[in-house]
Design a protein around this motif. Structure first.
Motif, PDB file in Angstrom:
ATOM      1  N   SER A  88      17.312   0.114   1.714  1.00 35.44           N
ATOM      2  CA  SER A  88      16.615   0.659   0.228  1.00 35.44           C
ATOM      3  C   SER A  88      15.470  -0.218  -0.257  1.00 35.44           C
ATOM      4  O   SER A  88      15.596  -1.343   0.465  1.00 35.44           O
ATOM      5  N   ILE A  89      14.351   0.922  -1.035  1.00 32.16           N
ATOM      6  CA  ILE A  89      13.495  -0.661  -1.075  1.00 32.16           C
ATOM      7  C   ILE A  89      12.937   0.465  -2.527  1.00 32.16           C
ATOM      8  O   ILE A  89      12.770   1.736  -2.815  1.00 32.16           O
ATOM      9  N   GLU A  90      13.374  -0.663  -3.769  1.00 25.12           N
ATOM     10  CA  GLU A  90      12.938  -0.020  -4.937  1.00 25.12           C
ATOM     11  C   GLU A  90      12.456  -0.864  -5.675  1.00 25.12           C
ATOM     12  O   GLU A  90      11.843  -2.063  -5.519  1.00 25.12           O
ATOM     13  N   VAL A  91      11.798  -0.516  -6.861  1.00 27.64           N
ATOM     14  CA  VAL A  91      10.176  -0.449  -7.295  1.00 27.64           C
ATOM     15  C   VAL A  91      10.960  -0.359  -8.967  1.00 27.64           C
ATOM     16  O   VAL A  91      11.211   0.072  -9.328  1.00 27.64           O
ATOM     17  N   GLN A  92      10.861  -1.676  -9.943  1.00 28.12           N
ATOM     18  CA  GLN A  92      11.935  -1.524 -11.385  1.00 28.12           C
ATOM     19  C   GLN A  92       9.672  -2.036 -12.278  1.00 28.12           C
ATOM     20  O   GLN A  92       9.556  -2.984 -11.958  1.00 28.12           O
ATOM     21  N   GLY A  93       9.997  -1.629 -13.016  1.00 27.04           N
ATOM     22  CA  GLY A  93       8.587  -1.298 -13.389  1.00 27.04           C
ATOM     23  C   GLY A  93       8.971  -1.282 -15.103  1.00 27.04           C
ATOM     24  O   GLY A  93       9.980  -1.155 -15.453  1.00 27.04           O
ATOM     25  N   ALA A 150       9.534   4.969  -7.410  1.00 27.18           N
ATOM     26  CA  ALA A 150       9.031   5.148  -6.458  1.00 27.18           C
ATOM     27  C   ALA A 150       8.180   3.848  -5.791  1.00 27.18           C
ATOM     28  O   ALA A 150       7.473   3.730  -6.555  1.00 27.18           O
ATOM     29  N   ASP A 151       8.604   3.238  -4.848  1.00 26.53           N
ATOM     30  CA  ASP A 151       7.221   2.600  -4.237  1.00 26.53           C
ATOM     31  C   ASP A 151       6.452   2.944  -3.873  1.00 26.53           C
ATOM     32  O   ASP A 151       6.279   4.281  -2.789  1.00 26.53           O
ATOM     33  N   PRO A 152       5.369   2.774  -4.212  1.00 21.40           N
ATOM     34  CA  PRO A 152       3.747   3.095  -4.351  1.00 21.40           C
ATOM     35  C   PRO A 152       3.459   3.686  -2.613  1.00 21.40           C
ATOM     36  O   PRO A 152       2.489   3.991  -2.588  1.00 21.40           O
ATOM     37  N   PHE A 153       3.687   3.173  -1.723  1.00 21.27           N
ATOM     38  CA  PHE A 153       3.348   3.146  -0.204  1.00 21.27           C
ATOM     39  C   PHE A 153       4.389   3.471   0.739  1.00 21.27           C
ATOM     40  O   PHE A 153       3.813   4.947   1.570  1.00 21.27           O
ATOM     41  N   TYR A 154       5.567   3.650   0.149  1.00 22.83           N
ATOM     42  CA  TYR A 154       6.690   3.899   1.554  1.00 22.83           C
ATOM     43  C   TYR A 154       7.101   5.225   0.253  1.00 22.83           C
ATOM     44  O   TYR A 154       8.298   5.562   0.847  1.00 22.83           O
ATOM     45  N   GLY A 155       7.459   5.319  -0.335  1.00 15.44           N
ATOM     46  CA  GLY A 155       7.848   6.231  -1.010  1.00 15.44           C
ATOM     47  C   GLY A 155       9.538   5.885  -1.247  1.00 15.44           C
ATOM     48  O   GLY A 155       9.668   5.157  -1.377  1.00 15.44           O
ATOM     49  N   SER A 199      13.328   5.371   2.741  1.00 13.86           N
ATOM     50  CA  SER A 199      12.590   4.638   3.555  1.00 13.86           C
ATOM     51  C   SER A 199      13.424   4.055   4.775  1.00 13.86           C
ATOM     52  O   SER A 199      14.385   4.131   4.359  1.00 13.86           O
ATOM     53  N   ARG A 200      12.809   3.237   6.012  1.00 14.00           N
ATOM     54  CA  ARG A 200      13.643   2.905   6.887  1.00 14.00           C
ATOM     55  C   ARG A 200      12.386   2.174   7.652  1.00 14.00           C
ATOM     56  O   ARG A 200      12.360   1.841   7.838  1.00 14.00           O
ATOM     57  N   GLY A 201      13.425   1.126   8.311  1.00 22.97           N
ATOM     58  CA  GLY A 201      13.103   0.266   9.071  1.00 22.97           C
ATOM     59  C   GLY A 201      13.506  -1.160   9.567  1.00 22.97           C
ATOM     60  O   GLY A 201      14.765  -1.115   9.985  1.00 22.97           O
ATOM     61  N   LEU A 202      13.146  -1.707  10.308  1.00 24.52           N
ATOM     62  CA  LEU A 202      14.005  -3.214  11.109  1.00 24.52           C
ATOM     63  C   LEU A 202      12.869  -4.469  11.072  1.00 24.52           C
ATOM     64  O   LEU A 202      11.662  -4.549  10.911  1.00 24.52           O
ATOM     65  N   SER A 232      -3.951  11.500   5.679  1.00 27.68           N
ATOM     66  CA  SER A 232      -3.644  10.306   5.494  1.00 27.68           C
ATOM     67  C   SER A 232      -2.449   9.711   5.551  1.00 27.68           C
ATOM     68  O   SER A 232      -1.842   8.366   5.575  1.00 27.68           O
ATOM     69  N   LYS A 233      -1.595  10.355   5.269  1.00 29.64           N
ATOM     70  CA  LYS A 233       0.241   9.753   5.095  1.00 29.64           C
ATOM     71  C   LYS A 233       0.579   9.468   5.682  1.00 29.64           C
ATOM     72  O   LYS A 233       1.356   8.753   6.158  1.00 29.64           O
ATOM     73  N   ALA A 234       0.470   9.972   6.544  1.00 29.19           N
ATOM     74  CA  ALA A 234       1.013  10.106   8.505  1.00 29.19           C
ATOM     75  C   ALA A 234       1.286   8.026   8.682  1.00 29.19           C
ATOM     76  O   ALA A 234       1.947   7.266   9.606  1.00 29.19           O
ATOM     77  N   LEU A 235      -0.432   8.195   9.085  1.00 34.78           N
ATOM     78  CA  LEU A 235      -0.912   6.665   9.017  1.00 34.78           C
ATOM     79  C   LEU A 235      -0.373   5.427   8.166  1.00 34.78           C
ATOM     80  O   LEU A 235      -0.552   4.376   8.172  1.00 34.78           O
ATOM     81  N   ASN A 236      -0.705   6.292   6.952  1.00 40.38           N
ATOM     82  CA  ASN A 236      -0.938   5.338   5.588  1.00 40.38           C
ATOM     83  C   ASN A 236       0.853   5.074   4.770  1.00 40.38           C
ATOM     84  O   ASN A 236       0.811   4.442   3.692  1.00 40.38           O
ATOM     85  N   SER A 237       1.837   5.356   5.793  1.00 44.52           N
ATOM     86  CA  SER A 237       2.852   5.636   4.935  1.00 44.52           C
ATOM     87  C   SER A 237       4.338   4.172   6.183  1.00 44.52           C
ATOM     88  O   SER A 237       4.482   5.003   6.215  1.00 44.52           O
TER      89      SER A 237
END
Length: 173
Positions: free
Chosen positions: A34-39, A45-50, A53-56, A104-109
């Motif tokens: 997970s990615i979380e943003v606390q403001g 939601a994370d402004p870049f990934y929403g 997300s998934r990743g390695l 651009s969401k496809a490339l910018n996410s």
């Protein structure tokens, strides 16, 4: 006898609580949980990934790393079945520009970068020293973040502009 067992239990608990993350703890492959943003107004939601997300992330013992993260709900983009040869490069670039303009969401996410990493055990800060990135302007970026490994989970946290981003990773290997 009960006093001895109590003393051993307290000693074991204190040792577990005092365990600090080491450089060796980071080495391996990690899946993004997970990615979380606390403001200032709470979780967002994370402004870049929403959300979702998934990743390695891979750290190796020689000091190199590689990370890839993609946001959820990425729209499909038409791509050729193979990399274009030099003669077709201009057509491929035009198609990529059209796809980027269309959505651009496809490339910018999606984000990926690699490089070397260092770890400061006194502050528990891991620093990524980028050598290459999806965005060429970030080829030499430096990303310090606090890290903690507990069991099979690794947590990064970084505060910037009054917001704290937390990434939770789970060990794959």
């Amino acid at each position: 006898m009960a006093r001895a067992i109590f003393a051993l239990t307290v000693t074991a608990l204190c040792a577990a609580a005092d365990k600090r993350t080491t450089q060796q703890d980071l080495i391996g492959a990690w899946r993004l949980v997970s990615i979380e943003v606390q403001g200032p107004t709470g979780r967002e939601a994370d402004p870049f990934y929403g959300n979702g997300s998934r990743g390695l992330l891979i750290y190796d013992a020689s000091g190199w790393f590689s990370v890839q993260i993609e946001g959820a709900d990425r729209p499909p983009v038409q791509v050729p079945g193979a990399r274009p040869v030099a003669a077709a490069a201009a057509a491929a670039a035009a198609a990529a520009a059209a796809a980027a303009a269309a959505d651009s969401k496809a490339l910018n996410s999606y984000y990926a970068y690699f490089g070397t990493w260092s770890f400061d055990p006194t502050t528990s800060v891991v620093t990524h020293h980028a050598k290459g990135a999806l965005y060429p302007s970030e080829d030499a970026a430096v990303y310090p973040q606090h890290v903690e490994v507990v069991g099979r989970r690794m947590t990064f946290s970084r505060t910037q502009n009054g917001k704290t981003q937390t990434k939770v990773w789970e060990r794959v290997s």
